[in-house]
Design a protein around this motif. Structure first.
Motif, PDB file in Angstrom:
ATOM      1  N   ASN A  48       0.802  -1.153  -0.011  1.00 38.49           N
ATOM      2  CA  ASN A  48       0.009   0.023   0.130  1.00 38.49           C
ATOM      3  C   ASN A  48       0.939   1.276   0.116  1.00 38.49           C
ATOM      4  N   SER A  49       2.044   1.151   0.751  1.00 35.75           N
ATOM      5  CA  SER A  49       2.877   2.441   1.103  1.00 35.75           C
ATOM      6  C   SER A  49       3.427   2.667  -0.584  1.00 35.75           C
ATOM      7  N   MET A  50       3.851   1.569  -1.257  1.00 32.22           N
ATOM      8  CA  MET A  50       4.535   1.450  -2.473  1.00 32.22           C
ATOM      9  C   MET A  50       3.550   2.293  -3.444  1.00 32.22           C
ATOM     10  N   LYS A  51       2.395   1.868  -3.571  1.00 28.77           N
ATOM     11  CA  LYS A  51       1.372   2.718  -4.453  1.00 28.77           C
ATOM     12  C   LYS A  51       1.393   4.097  -4.095  1.00 28.77           C
ATOM     13  N   ASP A  52       1.388   4.579  -2.775  1.00 34.23           N
ATOM     14  CA  ASP A  52       1.246   5.911  -2.557  1.00 34.23           C
ATOM     15  C   ASP A  52       2.603   6.602  -2.939  1.00 34.23           C
TER      16      ASP A  52
END
Length: 96
Positions: free
Chosen positions: A44-48
């Motif tokens: 999820n952090s990678m997407k952001d």
């Protein structure tokens, strides 16, 4: 076009110990954690952050956990490898 980045130093933990590990390690090193310590949290952090690939470096805190952490890394690679996730193996200096 936005650039995509590689985050070459990340950590994840098995879901059942992630909260405790993040709390303990964050406190030891006085660092701010940016995820909940789980693989899903990292993804999820990678997407952001527009991260194309995260390289996970396992934290092996004692010799007895070496095999378990490397088993977790291998399973994570099999399960999440298609999702821009790559875990290295870890080693404790006193293992063996």
């Amino acid at each position: 076009m936005r650039k995509k980045y590689i985050d070459f130093h990340t950590h994840t933990f098995p879901d059942q110990i992630a909260a405790a590990a993040v709390s303990k390690l964050g406190g030891c090193f006085a660092i701010e954690n940016h995820t909940d310590g789980t693989a899903e949290g990292l993804l999820n952090s990678m997407k952001d952050g527009n991260i194309a690939l995260s390289v996970v470096l396992p934290v092996v805190t004692n010799p007895k956990s070496t095999v378990k952490m490397n088993d977790y890394a291998a399973i994570s690679n099999e399960k999440l490898g298609e999702r821009e996730y790559l875990s290295f193996a870890g080693m404790h200096p006193a293992f063996g």
